[in-house]
Scaffold this motif. Structure first.
Motif, short mmCIF file in Angstrom:
data_model
loop_
_atom_site.label_atom_id
_atom_site.label_comp_id
_atom_site.label_asym_id
_atom_site.label_seq_id
_atom_site.Cartn_x
_atom_site.Cartn_y
_atom_site.Cartn_z
N ILE A 1 0.83 -1.21 0.00
CA ILE A 1 0.00 0.00 0.00
C ILE A 1 0.86 1.25 0.00
CG2 ILE A 1 -1.62 1.35 1.39
CD1 ILE A 1 -2.90 -1.17 2.25
N ASP A 2 1.90 1.27 0.82
CA ASP A 2 2.73 2.47 0.93
C ASP A 2 3.31 2.86 -0.42
OD1 ASP A 2 3.97 1.55 4.20
OD2 ASP A 2 2.26 2.80 3.62
N LYS A 3 3.70 1.86 -1.20
CA LYS A 3 4.25 2.14 -2.52
C LYS A 3 3.18 2.69 -3.45
CE LYS A 3 6.79 -0.06 -6.29
NZ LYS A 3 7.37 -1.32 -6.78
N ILE A 4 2.00 2.08 -3.40
CA ILE A 4 0.89 2.51 -4.27
C ILE A 4 0.42 3.90 -3.90
CG2 ILE A 4 -1.60 2.13 -4.19
CD1 ILE A 4 -0.51 1.08 -6.65
N GLY B 1 -20.17 -10.44 -5.59
CA GLY B 1 -20.26 -10.14 -4.17
C GLY B 1 -19.28 -9.09 -3.67
N LYS B 2 -18.46 -8.53 -4.56
CA LYS B 2 -17.50 -7.51 -4.12
C LYS B 2 -18.16 -6.14 -4.00
CE LYS B 2 -13.25 -9.55 -5.96
NZ LYS B 2 -12.07 -9.33 -6.85
N ASN B 3 -17.57 -5.27 -3.18
CA ASN B 3 -17.98 -3.88 -3.12
C ASN B 3 -17.39 -3.12 -4.31
OD1 ASN B 3 -19.36 -4.19 -0.66
ND2 ASN B 3 -17.45 -3.93 0.48
N LEU B 4 -17.91 -1.92 -4.56
CA LEU B 4 -17.40 -1.12 -5.67
C LEU B 4 -15.92 -0.79 -5.47
CD1 LEU B 4 -17.79 0.52 -8.26
CD2 LEU B 4 -18.58 2.44 -6.85
N SER B 5 -15.54 -0.42 -4.26
CA SER B 5 -14.14 -0.07 -3.99
C SER B 5 -13.21 -1.24 -4.24
CB SER B 5 -13.98 0.44 -2.56
OG SER B 5 -14.42 -0.55 -1.64
N ASP B 6 -13.63 -2.45 -3.84
CA ASP B 6 -12.81 -3.63 -4.07
C ASP B 6 -12.75 -3.98 -5.56
OD1 ASP B 6 -12.33 -3.98 -1.34
OD2 ASP B 6 -14.20 -5.09 -1.07
N ALA B 7 -13.84 -3.68 -6.28
CA ALA B 7 -13.89 -3.98 -7.71
C ALA B 7 -12.94 -3.10 -8.50
CB ALA B 7 -15.31 -3.83 -8.23
N ILE B 8 -12.83 -1.82 -8.12
CA ILE B 8 -11.96 -0.93 -8.88
C ILE B 8 -10.51 -1.02 -8.41
CG2 ILE B 8 -13.87 0.70 -9.18
CD1 ILE B 8 -12.24 2.60 -7.30
N GLU B 9 -10.29 -1.63 -7.26
CA GLU B 9 -8.93 -1.69 -6.71
C GLU B 9 -7.96 -2.40 -7.65
OE1 GLU B 9 -6.52 -3.32 -2.77
OE2 GLU B 9 -8.58 -3.94 -3.17
N LYS B 10 -8.44 -3.45 -8.30
CA LYS B 10 -7.55 -4.23 -9.16
C LYS B 10 -7.44 -3.65 -10.58
CE LYS B 10 -11.06 -7.55 -10.73
NZ LYS B 10 -11.43 -8.98 -10.77
N LYS C 1 -6.11 -1.01 -13.05
CA LYS C 1 -4.99 -0.06 -13.07
C LYS C 1 -5.43 1.35 -13.47
CE LYS C 1 -3.66 -1.08 -17.85
NZ LYS C 1 -2.57 -1.53 -18.74
N GLU C 2 -6.60 1.48 -14.12
CA GLU C 2 -7.08 2.79 -14.53
C GLU C 2 -7.54 3.65 -13.36
OE1 GLU C 2 -7.30 0.12 -18.02
OE2 GLU C 2 -7.96 -0.03 -15.94
N PHE C 3 -7.77 3.03 -12.21
CA PHE C 3 -8.25 3.76 -11.04
C PHE C 3 -7.12 3.92 -10.03
CE2 PHE C 3 -11.99 1.94 -12.97
CZ PHE C 3 -12.94 2.94 -12.87
N SER C 4 -7.12 5.07 -9.36
CA SER C 4 -6.07 5.36 -8.39
C SER C 4 -6.47 4.89 -6.99
CB SER C 4 -5.79 6.87 -8.35
OG SER C 4 -6.90 7.55 -7.80
N THR C 5 -5.48 4.84 -6.12
CA THR C 5 -5.72 4.48 -4.73
C THR C 5 -6.58 5.54 -4.04
OG1 THR C 5 -3.55 3.46 -4.75
CG2 THR C 5 -4.58 3.71 -2.61
N TYR C 6 -6.45 6.78 -4.49
CA TYR C 6 -7.28 7.86 -3.95
C TYR C 6 -8.76 7.53 -4.12
CZ TYR C 6 -9.13 12.53 -3.25
OH TYR C 6 -9.85 13.61 -2.79
N GLU C 7 -9.12 7.04 -5.30
CA GLU C 7 -10.52 6.67 -5.56
C GLU C 7 -10.93 5.47 -4.71
OE1 GLU C 7 -11.42 7.17 -10.10
OE2 GLU C 7 -9.28 6.84 -9.79
N TYR C 8 -10.02 4.52 -4.60
CA TYR C 8 -10.32 3.34 -3.79
C TYR C 8 -10.69 3.73 -2.37
CZ TYR C 8 -9.45 -0.55 -0.64
OH TYR C 8 -9.57 -1.47 0.36
N HIS C 9 -9.86 4.55 -1.74
CA HIS C 9 -10.12 4.95 -0.36
C HIS C 9 -11.38 5.81 -0.25
CE1 HIS C 9 -6.73 3.23 1.71
NE2 HIS C 9 -5.89 3.72 0.81
N SER C 10 -11.58 6.70 -1.21
CA SER C 10 -12.76 7.57 -1.17
C SER C 10 -14.04 6.74 -1.25
CB SER C 10 -12.71 8.58 -2.32
OG SER C 10 -11.58 9.40 -2.21
N LEU C 11 -14.08 5.80 -2.19
CA LEU C 11 -15.27 4.96 -2.35
C LEU C 11 -15.45 4.01 -1.16
CD1 LEU C 11 -14.92 4.16 -6.15
CD2 LEU C 11 -16.60 5.67 -5.08
#
Length: 375
Positions: free
Chosen positions: A20-23, A86-95, A97-107
């Motif tokens: 995570i720290d790297k991402i 069964g995944k949440n939206l944040s978990d779905a976009i996490e993998k 590459k087009e989405f950033s970690t910022y979006e993951y945490h926000s969602l």
């Protein structure tokens, strides 16, 4: 309820070996296949559809059907498939590459606080403002750059063809050349001999910059250099501060505590002076200081901003104050972009005019002697 950023990080470490720290140190940016402009439309449409009462899956299906490019359709349909499994939206976009970690945490924050619809709206606004900032910067610099390139090519043409032509005439007539003419002719000779090195040099500089772009020492010195440039430095500072206030507005609106918001935002903004200042601000807050007491020590935060944040600390109106700051900084960015454009254009024309005039004078001075020799 207040959302704890550390809980997400612990959960992610359990579910994945991803660093995570790297991402988190990556810039808030996307690949060319799904840039910020598309992000703005995606989150805005998602908010509108959720607001009408549609389920998240149905909203994403409709958005996927509207996409013109097959890659975009596959991207969103892949998210829909993960939701069905069964995944949440944040978990779905996490993998993705087009989405950033910022979006993951926000969602993720939106899902855990029940504010997903609001987070989608704020993400749309966030990327709308980023796109506006980009357009403003391009608008401010495009015309001066075109003028500079055109004049630069004209000077190269003179050095490559015009100056050598005059040089041959002077040599044939054995005219004693003035000092300035000799220097221009030497410059022309050097350019004719080594012009082919220009392109390899440019490519080498681009490659070197790619290699060292993420190095802390490079970010430290380049950012300091940018901030010291007249007009440009203050413009860059305000753009980065506006990005910071936008991010804090989004996170505080999703019920994230201010400390957690700073912890997340400082890892998202790829600008060393601001990133370094926020790290020290975080430490000061953990020591018991208020946000405005921490910020006042660092030059990157101006006094107006600190004064408004003091009001936010006293009234507990962080979202409102940061939203107001974002609007103010965006207005200042637009004003400064126009001022930069209006200032740089005549300055560039003046400098290039002096260069061209120097070359012409250097060529025409020996002509008087030449006319004497011929007569």
């Amino acid at each position: 309820m207040a959302f704890q950023l550390k809980n997400i990080e612990k959960q992610k470490k359990k579910n994945s070996s991803f660093d995570i720290d790297k991402i988190l140190k990556k810039e808030i940016a996307f690949g060319n296949s799904f840039p910020n402009k598309k992000k703005e439309g995606f989150y805005t449409e998602l908010y509108v559809l959720l607001n009408t009462g549609l389920t998240l899956k149905d909203a994403l299906v409709l958005i996927a059907e509207e996409q013109k490019k097959d890659n975009d359709k596959r991207l969103i349909n892949g998210i829909v498939t993960d939701l069905i499994s069964g995944k949440n939206l944040s978990d779905a976009i996490e993998k993705q590459k087009e989405f950033s970690t910022y979006e993951y945490h926000s969602l993720k924050i939106g899902e855990q606080t029940g504010a997903l619809q609001k987070v989608a709206k704020e993400l749309g606004v966030f990327y709308k403002r980023k796109n506006e900032q980009r357009r403003i910067i391009i608008s401010a610099l495009s015309y001066p750059i075109v003028v500079l390139l055109t004049a630069f090519l004209a000077i190269l043409f003179m050095l490559q063809f015009v100056v050598p032509m005059f040089a041959d005439i002077f040599k044939q007539n054995k005219v004693e050349l003035p000092w300035i003419t000799k220097k221009i002719m030497i410059t022309s000779d050097v350019f004719q001999e080594y012009w082919w090195m220009v392109f390899p040099l440019i490519i080498s500089l681009i490659v070197i910059r790619k290699l060292v772009n993420k190095k802390q020492w490079y970010q430290k010195y380049t950012s300091k250099f940018l901030l010291k440039l007249p007009l440009i430095g203050e413009f860059v500072r305000k753009v980065k501060i506006a990005q910071f206030t936008q991010a804090i507005t989004l996170l505080t609106g999703a019920k994230v505590t201010l400390l957690n918001g700073i912890q997340l935002t400082k890892k998202m903004i790829d600008f060393y002076p601001l990133e370094n200042a926020l790290e020290k601000v975080e430490y000061d807050i953990l020591q018991g200081k208020s946000l405005h007491q921490s910020m006042i020590k660092y030059k990157i935060f101006d006094k107006k901003m600190v004064s408004l944040i003091k009001v936010a600390d006293e009234t507990n109106q962080n979202e409102t104050i940061f939203h107001r700051l974002t609007d103010q900084y965006n207005e200042e960015i637009e004003y400064r972009s126009k001022m930069i454009s209006a200032t740089i254009e005549p300055f560039i024309i003046l400098i290039l005019g002096v260069i061209v005039a120097t070359i012409l004078i250097a060529m025409y001075l020996p002509m008087f002697k030449l006319s004497t020799v011929i007569s």
